[in-house]
Design an enzyme around this catalytic site. Structure first.
Site, PDB file in Angstrom:
ATOM      1  N   LYS A   7       5.112  18.578  25.830  1.00 53.02           N
ATOM      2  CA  LYS A   7       4.058  19.157  24.989  1.00 53.02           C
ATOM      3  C   LYS A   7       3.593  18.027  24.085  1.00 53.02           C
ATOM      4  CE  LYS A   7       3.093  22.624  21.426  1.00 53.02           C
ATOM      5  NZ  LYS A   7       2.336  21.703  20.553  1.00 53.02           N
ATOM      6  N   THR A  23       2.913  25.767  14.359  1.00 54.09           N
ATOM      7  CA  THR A  23       2.060  26.855  13.876  1.00 54.09           C
ATOM      8  C   THR A  23       2.897  28.057  13.460  1.00 54.09           C
ATOM      9  OG1 THR A  23       0.310  26.117  15.355  1.00 54.09           O
ATOM     10  CG2 THR A  23       0.111  28.344  14.480  1.00 54.09           C
ATOM     11  N   GLY A  42      -1.842  19.244  23.131  1.00 58.97           N
ATOM     12  CA  GLY A  42      -1.781  20.029  21.915  1.00 58.97           C
ATOM     13  C   GLY A  42      -2.816  19.718  20.853  1.00 58.97           C
ATOM     14  N   SER A  69      -2.875  25.988  18.440  1.00 60.62           N
ATOM     15  CA  SER A  69      -2.882  27.021  17.412  1.00 60.62           C
ATOM     16  C   SER A  69      -4.175  27.821  17.411  1.00 60.62           C
ATOM     17  CB  SER A  69      -2.670  26.387  16.039  1.00 60.62           C
ATOM     18  OG  SER A  69      -3.677  25.413  15.780  1.00 60.62           O
ATOM     19  N   TYR A 100       8.789  18.214  22.931  1.00 59.59           N
ATOM     20  CA  TYR A 100       7.659  18.495  22.049  1.00 59.59           C
ATOM     21  C   TYR A 100       7.384  17.255  21.200  1.00 59.59           C
ATOM     22  CZ  TYR A 100       4.958  21.114  18.479  1.00 59.59           C
ATOM     23  OH  TYR A 100       4.005  21.568  17.608  1.00 59.59           O
TER      24      TYR A 100
END
Length: 347
Positions: free
Chosen positions: A211, A90, A238, A257, A181
């Site tokens: 994540k 993001t 996420g 986001s 991530y």
């Protein structure tokens, strides 16, 4: 029909029944992942919402506009969002220079000293040396944790190579918890995280979790149940549109986001879940899915439309995205679509 209070446990029992066995898994006595946290590894993230913050630019996106960060921080704190994930997808991280990423992290850290905000810095980069530089910098400025996505041009060929790359990144910030991530829709690195987590746990001393930005809830749940040397690892989910499902499957926290501007809605969802009010939790999740569906109709990966919704909802002048992302053209149509579902009333 099962009573409302028993729905979370029922969902877990069904999920466990569908899952193949996995070595080193937690035996759950009710779905409370926190009960399986080692005393020597207390949770950093414990049910928290973490905003993957936008990187604000000037009018032509040629430079960062740091002057609006205090407005971003205030809106987040007023919405009950106390964590930020700086320089992720993001935040258009791979469209930023290394110096820009450092400056952005420094500014958010300065705000953390005067606001409710705590900071996780994304340090992933195509270059191992650059990722190490960013990780060391994050530790030097006092970030609470770091995370890294994999290189996406020369992709790691095996989970072992991926873990070795991440181990070298994390080693330059050994005092900080490290999160891998996982966002295969963007990186193309699509290993099962249930295969990766055992390797990472053995090779990355500061490894704290993942994540997880993917829709594979079976893989997510297996990771949430993974237990090495008496501890579990934090699974930060996420995909905002599936928050409730991830909560049922053991999410430790949520990085998203849309928490930039809809923190109230998602905090209502989590509060309803905590109170066993599944009707209200499902309503909040349905509302999130409706506005995210609209967002996705206006930009292929959601980044440009997402940033514009942030501007419309918060009033903070975030600027356009940076090329190769392009601004959406029909802002009034986007606003009308959001208005039609009541977004500005309940977000």
């Amino acid at each position: 029909m099962a009573p409302v209070a028993s729905l979370p446990a029922l969902a877990v029992l069904l999920a466990l029944a569908m899952q193949p066995s996995l070595g080193n898994v937690v035996e759950f006595d009710g779905f409370d992942a926190s009960a399986h946290v080692s005393a020597s590894h207390p949770r950093l993230i414990d049910g928290d919402i973490i905003a993957a913050v936008f990187s604000p630019f000037n009018e032509d996106a040629s430079a960062l506009n740091m002057t609006v960060l205090p407005e971003q921080a205030k809106f987040l704190c007023d919405s009950g969002v106390k964590w930020v994930f700086v320089g992720g997808t993001t935040g258009e991280s791979l469209s930023l220079g290394v110096d820009e990423r450092k400056q952005l992290a420094e500014e958010w850290m300065a705000l953390s000293r005067t606001t409710c905000i705590s900071v996780i810095v994304h340090v992933g980069h195509e270059s191992l040396l650059a990722a190490q530089e960013l990780a060391a910098h994050a530790q030097s400025i006092g970030a609470r944790a770091i995370a890294a996505m994999p290189p996406v041009f020369f992709k790691p060929a095996t989970v072992e190579i991926l873990a070795d790359f991440m181990a070298q990144v994390a080693a330059t910030a050994p005092k900080l918890p490290f999160y891998y991530y996982h966002i295969p829709s963007m990186t193309g690195v699509s290993f099962k995280m249930s295969d990766f987590i055992s390797v990472a746990a053995s090779r990355i001393p500061s490894f704290n979790g993942i994540k997880f930005t993917d829709y594979d809830l079976q893989d997510f749940a297996q990771c949430a149940r993974f237990n090495a040397t008496g501890r579990t690892y934090e699974m930060l989910f996420g995909r905002d549109e599936e928050m409730l499902a991830a909560k049922l499957f053991g999410a430790s926290g949520f990085v998203g986001s849309t928490y930039n501007y809809a923190g109230h809605l998602f905090n209502e969802l989590l509060e309803a879940y905590a109170n066993n009010d599944m009707s209200s939790a499902l309503l909040a999740q349905a509302r999130a899915q409706e506005f995210i569906r609209i967002m996705q109709q206006y930009s292929a990966n959601g980044v440009a439309a997402n940033k514009m919704i942030g501007v419309l909802r918060t009033g903070v002048p975030l600027g356009p995205p940076r090329l190769p992302q392009v601004p959406i053209q029909d802002v009034s149509s986007l606003k009308d679509a959001l208005d039609s579902i009541g977004f500005f009333n309940w977000s």
